[in-house]
Design an enzyme around this catalytic site. Structure first.
Site, PDB file in Angstrom:
ATOM      1  N   LEU A 617       0.818  -1.218   0.000  1.00  0.00           N
ATOM      2  CA  LEU A 617       0.000   0.000   0.000  1.00  0.00           C
ATOM      3  C   LEU A 617       0.852   1.269   0.000  1.00  0.00           C
ATOM      4  CD1 LEU A 617      -2.707  -1.293   2.488  1.00  0.00           C
ATOM      5  CD2 LEU A 617      -2.940  -1.019   0.008  1.00  0.00           C
ATOM      6  N   ASN A 618       2.030   1.179   0.601  1.00  0.00           N
ATOM      7  CA  ASN A 618       2.956   2.313   0.593  1.00  0.00           C
ATOM      8  C   ASN A 618       4.373   1.730   0.649  1.00  0.00           C
ATOM      9  OD1 ASN A 618       4.847   4.301   1.578  1.00  0.00           O
ATOM     10  ND2 ASN A 618       3.126   5.586   2.174  1.00  0.00           N
ATOM     11  N   GLU A 692       4.778  -7.459  10.567  1.00  0.00           N
ATOM     12  CA  GLU A 692       5.580  -8.351  11.406  1.00  0.00           C
ATOM     13  C   GLU A 692       6.387  -9.374  10.617  1.00  0.00           C
ATOM     14  OE1 GLU A 692       2.004  -9.477  13.436  1.00  0.00           O
ATOM     15  OE2 GLU A 692       2.775  -8.716  15.343  1.00  0.00           O
TER      16      GLU A 692
END
Ligand code: MOS
Length: 725
Positions: A617-618, A692
């Site tokens: 997403l980024n 994570e």
């Protein structure tokens, strides 16, 4: 109006690829970045109301016992002291997030040394600290049990699993590995210590705090205080790291709320670093036995993974060490064992990818032992053991990128330069070695609500109680909403960390960005449909870009189209997406180390992580998450270790000087490659959680490299120099 997802099949719309501005995935800077680096972003303890009194928690000085009372009078005479408090509510030591109620652990009394049991409040912090030192606790000490091996392990039925006949497979194996590793307790060690400021207005409590999952935290706090959750508002617009330790509300929140109520003025309670180490969640130490049975070609016929961990009596959480073992590698015969000891040590909870971060690490060490014994290249060994469906449940995988991560990493890292013969590469006093490990982490979608409001001036407001714990939530929600509504990023304002907003999923378990992002996406999609209705067009035929709406040869300013707010709440919950697939993220770690032949000191020289987590997403914030995970992997491999005093279980190295996290000089060039992946089963964004993944298995790449460098197999983490020599 609400927008709700129902996704029976994989969602292949690939919607965000066809929007006009190309914002999704771009490495957009954090909109909150400037406030953070200029010191104007107010963290939990920096927004202090007029007249705030300071509370300091007092710790239990025995491992087990009962607190009968405190000697109030002796401290109430000291300068500035306003109150000294104790009681059962202090001992209800809220633990895990997600519980909605304050767990009852500790309610019987003192459960570990360092447990907060009382509070002293004074006009200034110094006065409160002094009085806390002077406070006498009247405690009946009892015999505690702080050693898990002496306490003994229970093996709850629900947590054991068996398939086929592992013993038989081990006997029949061409190569059988049966090894036991240990990992120590860890602390999350977030930069911002835990803190809370409580302020009452009649029956309404406002708490500024540093927490990860506000919707649950509100319920937990209300439960601890015995009040209606509607009477609690929690504000956490900025959180200076959590790593699991702020999933649930902690003693400082309950204490501040009780004291503020009693004194009828705002009270702030901030933990010292020592209190953070003693009194917030630790990751349990573990002992892990791994059995691998391979045939003559190196194919796994069996896997056994037994985990021995500990926690306080009655705590529900136990480190899910074997979470990825059922599906990462093939093998018909399997045993999963989960064994828990009840000890008087600091409560164990989620720390930095609970489960996989230590479980995959140990499994990946055992795989390296198998590779060495069989003479098969470690990358090849993994490649040949990738299952084509979940070998335990039989379910298909939603998408699977382990092979691509392994081969990409192998090529980029220069793995062909590795000499498979341990201890054979030396430069001066330094032994050089390379190691690798697979990375895997389950993907979870969590319930999320986000309110998106398109304002008459053509700007948008985004509201949810979701947190940004340094992970990039502000940026990702800005990107999704700006893209979907065709607005410049600066015309989207995101407001987080306020329980007055619709409840988000909180930050934990790597589910934040995908879950909250999906809810925001659904809200925006519905707004687009509303806009299409206004101009009698089909939503698919609208192009929204730079604040303009184009359709059928016409173009209008978005702001000119709307005369009143369009407010939509997006909602997603587990079960909305397909659950008949196994969803996971994958990656591969590569490390090169130099081990000093004289001192045993290990210097990691370079690391490469290749990761895939669906649509990124980024790219900037995702990469940063991976860098952080790999850095923590470096700490786990070489330095991080909470030491429990064998006499009373107390944590001896309870600060950042004694508990060694990697610092700049320890961390070499880290390279991150994010693979291009879409997971159409995951959600309409086709993204999975990446937060994570970077730590899972990372430490194993380093210890496997140490073995390659030296021929020494350290099976007791961390690999300090005394163990390597
Ligand atoms: Mo995480 S350790 O679920 O914050």
């Amino acid at each position: 109006m609400t927008a709700h997802l129902k996704m029976d099949k994989p969602d292949t719309r690939n919607r965000l690829d066809h929007t006009a501005q190309g914002l999704i995935g771009a490495g957009m800077d954090r909109p909150d970045g400037k406030a953070k680096v200029t010191g104007t972003a107010a963290y939990a303890f920096e927004d202090q109301p007029e007249g705030m009194a300071h509370g300091v928690l007092v710790r239990a000085n025995v491992a087990k016992g009962r607190l009968n009372d405190i000697d109030r009078d002796s401290v109430l005479r000291l300068p500035g002291v306003l109150a000294a408090m104790c009681g059962p509510r202090f001992l209800r030591n809220p633990a895990q997030g997600g519980a909605n109620e304050a767990p009852v652990q500790g309610s019987e009394g003192i459960a570990y040394l360092g447990q907060p049991v009382a509070l002293v409040v004074a006009e200034t912090f110094e006065q409160a600290r002094h009085a806390a030192h002077m406070l006498t606790l009247q405690i009946d000490a009892q015999e505690g049990q702080t050693d898990p091996d002496i306490a003994g392990y229970e093996s709850p039925d629900a947590k054991q699993a068996q398939q086929g006949d592992l013993d038989r497979a081990m006997k029949d194996a061409a190569t059988a590995i049966d090894v036991t590793y240990t990992t120590p307790s860890h602390n999350s060690a977030a930069m911002e210590p835990h803190a809370a400021i409580a302020e009452w207005d009649q029956d309404m409590l406002t708490l500024r705090g540093s927490y990860q999952m506000l919707k649950y935290n509100r319920n937990e706090l209300a439960d601890a205080l015995g009040i209606d959750p509607k009477c609690v508002r929690i504000l956490a617009p900025y959180v200076g790291g959590g790593f699991g330790s702020k999933l649930g509300i902690a003693p400082e929140a309950v204490a501040a709320a009780l004291a503020a109520h009693e004194l009828n003025r705002p009270v702030g309670v901030a933990l010292t670093r020592q209190q953070v180490f003693e009194g917030t969640m630790r990751r349990s130490e573990s002992r892990q036995r791994v059995r691998l049975a391979a045939d003559a070609s190196g194919k796994l016929q069996g896997i056994g993974h037994d985990a021995y961990i500990s926690n306080l009596t009655d705590e529900v959480f136990s480190e899910p060490v074997t979470q990825a073992t059922p599906f990462i590698y093939a093998g018909e015969n399997r045993v999963i064992g989960h064994h828990i000891a009840r000890v008087n040590r600091t409560c164990a909870g989620s720390v930095r990818a609970p489960g996989e971060s230590i479980g995959v690490t140990v499994l990946e060490n055992a795989m390296d032992e198998l590779a060495h014994q069989t003479g098969i290249d470690p990358v090849e060994l993994r490649l040949m053991n990738i299952p084509d469906k979940n070998p335990t449940s039989g379910l298909p995988f939603s998408s699977h990128t382990l092979a691509e991560a392994l081969t990409t990493g192998r090529d980029r890292f220069g793995w062909d330069q590795r000499n498979p013969q341990p201890g054979s590469t030396r430069k001066g006093d330094w032994l050089i070695g390379m190691g690798m490990a697979s990375a895997v982490r389950v993907n979870i979608l969590s319930e999320a609500r986000v309110r998106v409001t398109l304002m008459p001036d053509g700007t948008a407001r985004v509201q949810t109680d979701m947190t940004d714990i340094g992970t990039g939530t502000y940026a990702i929600l800005t990107q999704i909403c700006a893209e979907m509504l065709g607005l410049p990023e600066t015309d989207v304002s995101v407001s987080l960390g306020d329980t007055d907003h619709p409840p988000g999923p909180g930050s934990g378990g790597s589910w934040g960005a995908s879950s909250v992002g999906t809810a925001a996406f659904l809200a925006c999609e519905k707004i687009r449909r509303e806009l299409a209705k206004k101009v009698d067009a089909d939503e698919a035929d609208l192009t929204l870009k730079d604040g303009m709406v184009s359709y059928a040869n016409r173009q209008v300013r978005l702001a000119d189209m709307i005369d009143e707010e369009i407010e939509i709440e997006g909602h997603v919950e587990p079960g909305d997406t397909s659950d008949d697939v196994t969803q996971s993220t994958y990656g591969a770690h590569f490390a090169e180390v130099a081990v000093n032949a004289v001192t045993g000191e290990t210097r990691v020289q370079r690391m490469l992580g290749v990761f895939a987590a669906g649509r990124i997403l980024n790219h900037k914030t995702a990469r940063s998450q991976c860098l952080g995970g790999m850095t923590f992997g470096l700490g786990m491999a070489l330095t991080e270790e909470l030491m429990h005093d064998p006499r009373d279980g107390h944590i001896v190295n309870r600060d950042l000087a004694e508990y060694h996290l990697p610092v700049n000089l320890d961390v070499p060039q880290l390279d991150v490659v994010l693979l291009d992946e879409r997971d159409a089963y995951a959600n309409p964004l086709q993204s999975k959680g990446i937060g994570e993944l970077g730590i899972c298995g990372a430490a194993a790449a380093i210890t496997n490299a140490i073995f390659n460098a030296t021929g020494v197999r350290v099976r007791d983490y961390p690999a300090t120099l005394d163990k390597v020599l």
